[in-house]
Design an enzyme around this catalytic site. Structure first.
Site, PDB file in Angstrom:
ATOM      1  N   GLY A 136      23.934  -7.240   9.155  1.00  0.00           N
ATOM      2  CA  GLY A 136      24.656  -7.235  10.422  1.00  0.00           C
ATOM      3  C   GLY A 136      25.358  -5.959  10.815  1.00  0.00           C
ATOM      4  CD  GLU A 195      20.703 -11.924   3.291  1.00  0.00           C
ATOM      5  OE1 GLU A 195      20.632 -12.098   4.525  1.00  0.00           O
ATOM      6  OE2 GLU A 195      20.657 -12.852   2.476  1.00  0.00           O
ATOM      7  N   PRO A 196      21.210  -5.771   4.342  1.00  0.00           N
ATOM      8  CG  PRO A 196      21.301  -3.624   3.443  1.00  0.00           C
ATOM      9  CD  PRO A 196      21.437  -5.070   3.071  1.00  0.00           C
ATOM     10  N   GLY A 197      19.585  -4.634   7.293  1.00  0.00           N
ATOM     11  CA  GLY A 197      18.286  -4.336   7.898  1.00  0.00           C
ATOM     12  C   GLY A 197      18.417  -3.081   8.735  1.00  0.00           C
ATOM     13  NE  ARG A 198      20.969  -3.801  14.493  1.00  0.00           N
ATOM     14  CZ  ARG A 198      20.315  -4.436  15.477  1.00  0.00           C
ATOM     15  NH1 ARG A 198      19.669  -3.740  16.386  1.00  0.00           N
ATOM     16  NH2 ARG A 198      20.340  -5.747  15.571  1.00  0.00           N
ATOM     17  NE  ARG A 253      16.809  -3.835  19.001  1.00  0.00           N
ATOM     18  CZ  ARG A 253      17.915  -3.349  19.478  1.00  0.00           C
ATOM     19  NH1 ARG A 253      17.919  -2.169  20.072  1.00  0.00           N
ATOM     20  NH2 ARG A 253      19.052  -3.993  19.353  1.00  0.00           N
ATOM     21  CE1 TYR A 286      17.570  -9.800  21.063  1.00  0.00           C
ATOM     22  CE2 TYR A 286      16.597  -7.683  20.536  1.00  0.00           C
ATOM     23  CZ  TYR A 286      16.713  -9.037  20.307  1.00  0.00           C
ATOM     24  OH  TYR A 286      15.990  -9.614  19.312  1.00  0.00           O
ATOM     25  CB  CYS A 317       1.431  -6.860  35.275  1.00  0.00           C
ATOM     26  SG  CYS A 317      -0.042  -6.145  34.600  1.00  0.00           S
ATOM     27  CE1 TYR A 366      15.508  -7.296  12.898  1.00  0.00           C
ATOM     28  CE2 TYR A 366      17.234  -5.681  13.291  1.00  0.00           C
ATOM     29  CZ  TYR A 366      16.743  -6.749  12.588  1.00  0.00           C
ATOM     30  OH  TYR A 366      17.480  -7.279  11.558  1.00  0.00           O
TER      31      TYR A 366
HETATM   32  N1  LLP Z   1      20.092 -11.567   6.968  1.00  0.00           N
HETATM   33  C1  LLP Z   1      19.775 -12.551   7.834  1.00  0.00           C
HETATM   34  C2  LLP Z   1      19.835 -13.939   7.375  1.00  0.00           C
HETATM   35  C3  LLP Z   1      19.395 -12.240   9.149  1.00  0.00           C
HETATM   36  O1  LLP Z   1      19.087 -13.222   9.989  1.00  0.00           O
HETATM   37  C4  LLP Z   1      19.358 -10.886   9.568  1.00  0.00           C
HETATM   38  C5  LLP Z   1      18.957 -10.539  10.936  1.00  0.00           C
HETATM   39  C6  LLP Z   1      19.679  -9.882   8.626  1.00  0.00           C
HETATM   40  C7  LLP Z   1      20.053 -10.266   7.343  1.00  0.00           C
HETATM   41  C8  LLP Z   1      19.648  -8.425   8.957  1.00  0.00           C
HETATM   42  O2  LLP Z   1      20.550  -8.099   9.946  1.00  0.00           O
HETATM   43  P1  LLP Z   1      20.807  -6.560  10.325  1.00  0.00           P
HETATM   44  O3  LLP Z   1      21.442  -5.893   9.124  1.00  0.00           O
HETATM   45  O4  LLP Z   1      19.509  -5.941  10.664  1.00  0.00           O
HETATM   46  O5  LLP Z   1      21.724  -6.651  11.479  1.00  0.00           O
HETATM   47  N2  LLP Z   1      15.856  -8.477  16.854  1.00  0.00           N
HETATM   48  C9  LLP Z   1      17.275  -8.202  16.982  1.00  0.00           C
HETATM   49  C10 LLP Z   1      18.001  -8.428  15.671  1.00  0.00           C
HETATM   50  C11 LLP Z   1      17.815  -9.796  15.089  1.00  0.00           C
HETATM   51  C12 LLP Z   1      18.480  -9.950  13.754  1.00  0.00           C
HETATM   52  C13 LLP Z   1      18.078 -11.219  13.112  1.00  0.00           C
HETATM   53  N3  LLP Z   1      18.633 -11.420  11.806  1.00  0.00           N
HETATM   54  C14 LLP Z   1      17.458  -6.806  17.538  1.00  0.00           C
HETATM   55  O6  LLP Z   1      16.472  -6.135  17.847  1.00  0.00           O
HETATM   56  O7  LLP Z   1      18.589  -6.378  17.742  1.00  0.00           O
END
Ligand code: LLP
Length: 420
Positions: free
Chosen positions: A240, A274-277, A313, A317, A343, A372
Site C-alpha cells: 500500500g 507485501e509491497p508492490g507499487r 490507470r 482511476y 474508439c 499496474y
Molecule cells: N497485498 C494485497 C492483499 C493487495 O491487494 C495489494 C494490492 C498489495 C498487497 C500491493 O499493494 P501496493 O503496495 O502495490 O499498493 N490497480 C491499482 C492498484 C490495485 C492494488 C490492489 N491490491 C492501481 O493501478 O493503482
C-alpha cells in the site's frame, strides 16, 4: 530514486538511450531499469533490518518473469492472488515457504496447487474459505498454514477503487467475526493458525493509516491469545505504500517502517510486508510515439500509439502520469489531451496537460508505469499487447515479445455449425 535521466537532452534508462531501444523494438513498449528495481528492493528491506521481517513482493503489480526472477534470486518472498501468480512465482524460483496467498475468491484448484506447493500461509478472507481450505488440506493429506485477513475499518485516504480496509469493502473479516474465525480455525483438523493479515489499500501517502491498522491488528492479536490460546507468529500488514507520480509526498521508507516498528518491537512475531507499487512503479516507463496532432473545437489532441488498453490507470482511476519527451527540444509549450487510438472518449493518457510541443513521430515517455501498467493491459480493439524491455547498465533485452496478430486469435476455433 530511479535511473531514468537526461543526458544531452536524451532520455536514458541507465546507460542506454531510450530512443535507441525504440528504434530496435518499435513502439509502444514498457521499459524497466534493473538497477532501479534492485535499489528499491534493497532500500525497502534495509528500512526493516532491525526487526524480524519478510518482504513478499506483490506479484499483481508486475508479473514480468524477469522482474520476478530478479526478486526471487535475492531471497524475496511473493504475495499472490491467483493460481496463475503461483505458477509464475514458482517458475521464477520463489521459495514456497516465502509465498503468501491473499484474495477473496480462491478456487478449489488454486487452493490445491498452493497446498501441494507448501506455501507459507493462506490469507483467508471468509469463514467459508477457511472451511474449504481445511477440507482440501485433509483430502490432500497436507496441513494448511493460515492467517485471517481482518478489516480494521481504517480510511487509507486513497482512491475509492483501491481502498480495501473499510467496512463497506469486500475484503477481510471484521474484528468480532475474526475472533470467531480464529476459534473455529483452532478446532479444525488440518489447519495451523499462524498469522493475522491486513491490507488497507494502495497508493497510501500518509503513515498514519498504517499505524492505525497495526494497532488494531495488535489489539486483536492480544485478544486472540487470551481468548483462544493461539500464538500468532506472523503479522502481515499487506502493501500500500504510495509513490510520487506528480505532487504526492508519501512518507519515506524509514518513516513508513517506523510506523510499524515502534508498535511491534519486543513482540515475538515476524512482520510480513507485501509491497508492490513502491518496488516497481518508478522503475518502469511506457514509451509511445506521437502519431498526429489535432486541433478539436475546444481542445488540442496529441494522438499517440499507446491507448487505454496498454495503460488503463489514467482512465480507470483518473491517475496522473507525467509525460516527458524522449528527446528534449527547444520547443514552445502546448496544452493538450494525450490520447490513444481506441474508439472511446475515455482513451486518454493525460487530460489538459501542459507539455512541450509534440510533432508526429516524436517519442514520449509515460513515467512511473512499472506498477499496474502492463499487467492491466488488454487486447481491446484487437491491439497486440506491447513489448517489455529491461535495461541493465548499457545492455537492453526484450523480456517479453510484442504480441503478433497470430497471438490474437490463438485458442479460437470455429464451432461445427459455422464450419461449412
Ligand atoms: N497485498 C494485497 C492483499 C493487495 O491487494 C495489494 C494490492 C498489495 C498487497 C500491493 O499493494 P501496493 O503496495 O502495490 O499498493 N490497480 C491499482 C492498484 C490495485 C492494488 C490492489 N491490491 C492501481 O493501478 O493503482
Amino acid at each position: 530514486m530511479n535511473h531514468f535521466t537526461y543526458r544531452q537532452n536524451q532520455l536514458y534508462c541507465e546507460d542506454v538511450a531510450v530512443q535507441k531501444i525504440a528504434a530496435a523494438v518499435g513502439t509502444p513498449f514498457y521499459l524497466y531499469s534493473h538497477a532501479t528495481l534492485i535499489r528499491h528492493l534493497k532500500a525497502f528491506r534495509d528500512a526493516f533490518v532491525k526487526i524480524d521481517h519478510l518482504v513478499c513482493f506483490s506479484a499483481k503489480a508486475n508479473t514480468n518473469f524477469a522482474i520476478l526472477k530478479l526478486f526471487a534470486d535475492r531471497g524475496c518472498g511473493l504475495d499472490i492472488v491467483s493460481g496463475g501468480e503461483l505458477y509464475r512465482g514458482l517458475k521464477a524460483g520463489f521459495a514456497p515457504e516465502r509465498i503468501v496467498y491473499s484474495g477473496v475468491g480462491k478456487r478449489v484448484g488454486e487452493i490445491d496447487d498452493a497446498l501441494k506447493a507448501g506455501i507459507l500461509m493462506f490469507n483467508l478472507e471468509s469463514v467459508d474459505e477457511l472451511k474449504l481450505i481445511d477440507q482440501r488440506a485433509g483430502k490432500l493429506n497436507q496441513r494448511a498454514r493460515v492467517a485471517i485477513r481482518v478489516n480494521p475499518d481504517v480510511d487509507p485516504k486513497t482512491h475509492p477503487y483501491i481502498s480495501t480496509g473499510l467496512k463497506k469493502n469486500k475484503f477481510g473479516i471484521n474484528t468480532e467475526a475474526a475472533i470467531e474465525g480464529y476459534r473455529l480455525a483452532a478446532r479444525l483438523a488440518h489447519v495451523d493458525v499462524v498469522g493475522i493479515d491486513c491490507h488497507i489499500g494502495s497508493q497510501i501517502t500518509e503513515a498514519g493509516p498504517f499505524e492505525e491498522a497495526l494497532q488494531s491488528v495488535k489489539a486483536l492479536l492480544l485478544r486472540i491469545k487470551s481468548e483462544t490460546g493461539i500464538d500468532i507468529k506472523y503479522i502481515d500488514m499487506g502493501g500500500g505504500l504510495g509513490i510520487t507520480y506528480g505532487d504526492e509526498s508519501p512518507p519515506s521508507l524509514n518513516e513508513y517502517a517506523k510506523a510499524f516498528m515502534q508498535n511491534i518491537e519486543g513482540m515475538a512475531v515476524t512482520l510480513i510486508l507485501e509491497p508492490g507499487r513502491v518496488l516497481v512503479g518508478n522503475a518502469g516507463i511506457l514509451v509511445t510515439r506521437a502519431l498526429y496532432n489535432k486541433d478539436g473545437q475546444d481542445k488540442r489532441f496529441i494522438i499517440v500509439d499507446a491507448g487505454m488498453n496498454d495503460l488503463l490507470r489514467p482512465t480507470l482511476y483518473d491517475a496522473f502520469h507525467a509525460i516527458e519527451p524522449v528527446v528534449r527540444k527547444k520547443a514552445s509549450k502546448t496544452v493538450a489531451d494525450v490520447v490513444g487510438p481506441i474508439c472511446e472518449s475515455g482513451d486518454f493518457l493525460a487530460v489538459d496537460r501542459r507539455l512541450d510541443e509534440v510533432n508526429s513521430g516524436d517519442l514520449l515517455a509515460v513515467m512511473s508505469t512499472g506498477a499496474y501498467g502492463f499487467v492491466m493491459s488488454s487486447n481491446y480493439c484487437s491491439r497486440p499487447r506491447v513489448a517489455e524491455v529491461m535495461v541493465n547498465d548499457d545492455q537492453f533485452h526484450v523480456v517479453k515479445q510484442r504480441e503478433t496478430y497470430a497471438d490474437l486469435v490463438r485458442g479460437e476455433s470455429l464451432p461445427p455449425f459455422l464450419d461449412d
